[in-house]
Every structure is written in structure tokens, then in C-alpha cells.
Design an enzyme around this catalytic site. Sequence first.
Site, PDB file in Angstrom:
ATOM      1  N   LEU A  31     -52.885  36.507  34.494  1.00  0.00           N
ATOM      2  CA  LEU A  31     -51.457  36.228  34.666  1.00  0.00           C
ATOM      3  C   LEU A  31     -50.629  37.484  34.928  1.00  0.00           C
ATOM      4  CD1 LEU A  31     -50.997  33.655  31.734  1.00  0.00           C
ATOM      5  CD2 LEU A  31     -51.534  33.183  34.148  1.00  0.00           C
ATOM      6  N   HIS A  35     -46.635  34.289  37.825  1.00  0.00           N
ATOM      7  CA  HIS A  35     -46.978  33.080  37.055  1.00  0.00           C
ATOM      8  C   HIS A  35     -45.915  32.810  35.987  1.00  0.00           C
ATOM      9  CE1 HIS A  35     -51.140  34.673  38.151  1.00  0.00           C
ATOM     10  NE2 HIS A  35     -51.177  33.467  38.666  1.00  0.00           N
TER      11      HIS A  35
HETATM   12  P1  AMP Z   1     -52.850  31.652  41.272  1.00  0.00           P
HETATM   13  O1  AMP Z   1     -53.215  31.918  39.854  1.00  0.00           O
HETATM   14  O2  AMP Z   1     -52.967  32.855  42.153  1.00  0.00           O
HETATM   15  O3  AMP Z   1     -53.554  30.441  41.844  1.00  0.00           O
HETATM   16  O4  AMP Z   1     -51.312  31.304  41.295  1.00  0.00           O
HETATM   17  C1  AMP Z   1     -50.794  30.272  40.499  1.00  0.00           C
HETATM   18  C2  AMP Z   1     -49.373  29.993  40.907  1.00  0.00           C
HETATM   19  O5  AMP Z   1     -48.588  31.173  40.775  1.00  0.00           O
HETATM   20  C3  AMP Z   1     -49.255  29.542  42.382  1.00  0.00           C
HETATM   21  O6  AMP Z   1     -48.291  28.512  42.471  1.00  0.00           O
HETATM   22  C4  AMP Z   1     -48.781  30.799  43.059  1.00  0.00           C
HETATM   23  O7  AMP Z   1     -48.030  30.546  44.242  1.00  0.00           O
HETATM   24  C5  AMP Z   1     -47.887  31.402  41.983  1.00  0.00           C
HETATM   25  N1  AMP Z   1     -47.719  32.831  42.229  1.00  0.00           N
HETATM   26  C6  AMP Z   1     -48.696  33.755  42.411  1.00  0.00           C
HETATM   27  N2  AMP Z   1     -48.161  34.967  42.676  1.00  0.00           N
HETATM   28  C7  AMP Z   1     -46.823  34.791  42.676  1.00  0.00           C
HETATM   29  C8  AMP Z   1     -45.709  35.674  42.877  1.00  0.00           C
HETATM   30  N3  AMP Z   1     -45.867  36.946  43.157  1.00  0.00           N
HETATM   31  N4  AMP Z   1     -44.467  35.144  42.802  1.00  0.00           N
HETATM   32  C9  AMP Z   1     -44.285  33.829  42.535  1.00  0.00           C
HETATM   33  N5  AMP Z   1     -45.284  32.958  42.321  1.00  0.00           N
HETATM   34  C10 AMP Z   1     -46.540  33.433  42.384  1.00  0.00           C
END
Ligand code: AMP
Length: 283
Positions: A31, A35
Site C-alpha cells: 500500500l 490506495h
Molecule cells: P493496485 O493495488 O495497484 O491494483 O491498485 C489498487 C487501486 O489503487 C486501483 O484502483 C488503483 O487505480 C489505485 N491506485 C494505484 N495507484 C494510485 C495512485 N497513485 N493514485 C490513485 N489511485 C491509485
Amino acid sequence: MQHVHDIRTMRRERNKNSNAVIGLVPTMGFLHEGHLSLVEKARNECDRVVMSLFINPLQFGPDEDYDRYPRDWDRDVALAEKAGVDVLFAPDASEMFPETLLTNINVSSISDVLCGRSRPGHFDGVCTIVMKLLQIIDPDTVYFGQKDAQQVAVIHKMVKDLNVDTNVTTCPIIREGDGLAKSSRNVYLTDEERKQAVILYETLQNTRRKIENEHWRRTEAIRKEMIRSIERMPLAKVEYAEVLTYPELKPILTIEHQRILLALAVHFGKARLIDNEILEVEG
Ligand code: AMP
């Protein structure tokens, strides 16, 4: 914060709180503030926040980083707890896939461009797991980051097409001080790659200015200029630089009065970085 590892307990939890407004934040863990911004939004809008933490094998290609995807369970638990998550749903793969899956959710056409072109089957894997999570957790709202703009478009379409009774909320991209979008995969960057990686954000901002202030409208010229800008960094390898309508993800020759997506995927050594900007263009 409650830790739940099995589907039966998760469903029981949901049934016990049948009148509560439930927000779901799906993640693959490791995280960061991106997140946690989704959790904060969910906290403001819902009675209870469920975070799922599951590294979904269905969305990784055979040569991708499933085995080495960064993991840190203790740190994730501490961050989720501090952010105010009520339930951390972290099943293992055998809980999610007790037998061979014969079902696949494919949102055609918009899954086949951008990341879908270079990662065939990726969005089928995303849709299938998100649909399973929605079935298990039954949230009122599910929260996604605009960082994965194509994922948001695909999930919106799936939820609409299949009449899923869940709102989909998109949250802005959270960035490092110099503009690099936060990502679990940023740990793959060496110091030198990390310095050069800021070029994604700079290119998106310069392109936005060219479109808004200098009225650049021809997408092929914009695409070429984005590639040229990124390739000034010796360690960058551009996978794609695209200008498409959003959320339809259709190619256009000329930008008109419409909402468009500037989308980048760039490799730096072992890291594949994506970033994007959505613009409302006035005529
Ligand atoms: P992940 O763990 O990479 O699958 O991401 C989980 C959620 O967090 C997804 O909806 C991503 O789009 C969101 N997310 C990841 N990085 C960012 C960021 N830098 N800003 C905003 N949301 C993010």
C-alpha cells in the site's frame, strides 16, 4: 480492524451489517498513499470500509511479475488499520479459485487497446476478479484510482452492462513531490531510473498545455511529440503514447469538443510505468 481470509466469513460480516453503507477498495497490497486516498474517500462516504488485498493471478501474463510482485503483509495491515479500514479481506488463491475457473468476463473492444493490447487477457482477469469481489462483498460503492484510467472505463462498462447494483467512484491520481504517480511497482526503479521516470508526468503536463493554450489538435502530431519527449530520457522505452476519447477509448484524428485521455506506458528497466491525464477540450 477485522482480518477476514475466507468468503463465508466475509459474507456473514456483510449480512450482519445489512443496513450499513459499505465501501470496497480493491487492492493488490504493498500500500501507498494512492490506495489510502481511496480509503479516505470511502470513509467519508460509507459506514464501513472493506479493503480487499489479493494479488490476482488472472490479470498477470505468463512473462509478467506475478511471482516478484512486491508484498509486505505487516506494513499493509498497519497502514490499512491506521487509514480506518474496518475489514481487511485477504483470501488466498485457493479460497478464490477452489476449482478451475470456466467463466471469464470480457468487456470487448475497450479492453483491447492501450494496456489490453500489450497485456492480452489482462482486463478479463481484472473484470473476473472484481465481479467475484462484488458478489462476495456486495458493496454499495467500489472505489478505483484514475491512475488506471482504462481499468475504470472497463469496470464502469461491465457494471452497466451487467446491471451490477454498485456505484463506481473514481479518485484522482496521487503523486510523489516531483510528479511521478505513486505505484507499488515504483520499487523496481533504480535511483537513476527513478530520476528519469518523472518524464511521464512532465510530458503529460506539457502536452496538456499544448492542447489547452497552443490549441494543438492533430493527435498524430501530439503522439509523436509525447514519444519524442519521453525518449529524451536514455533509460525510457515507450510502450505506447496515445490520445483517445474517454471513456469510449476510440482513436481520433483531430481533437474536437470532447473529453480525451492522454495515456502513457513506459518501461524503465524492470518497471513498467503507466500514467495519464484526462482533459475536457472545448472546441
Ligand atoms: P493496485 O493495488 O495497484 O491494483 O491498485 C489498487 C487501486 O489503487 C486501483 O484502483 C488503483 O487505480 C489505485 N491506485 C494505484 N495507484 C494510485 C495512485 N497513485 N493514485 C490513485 N489511485 C491509485
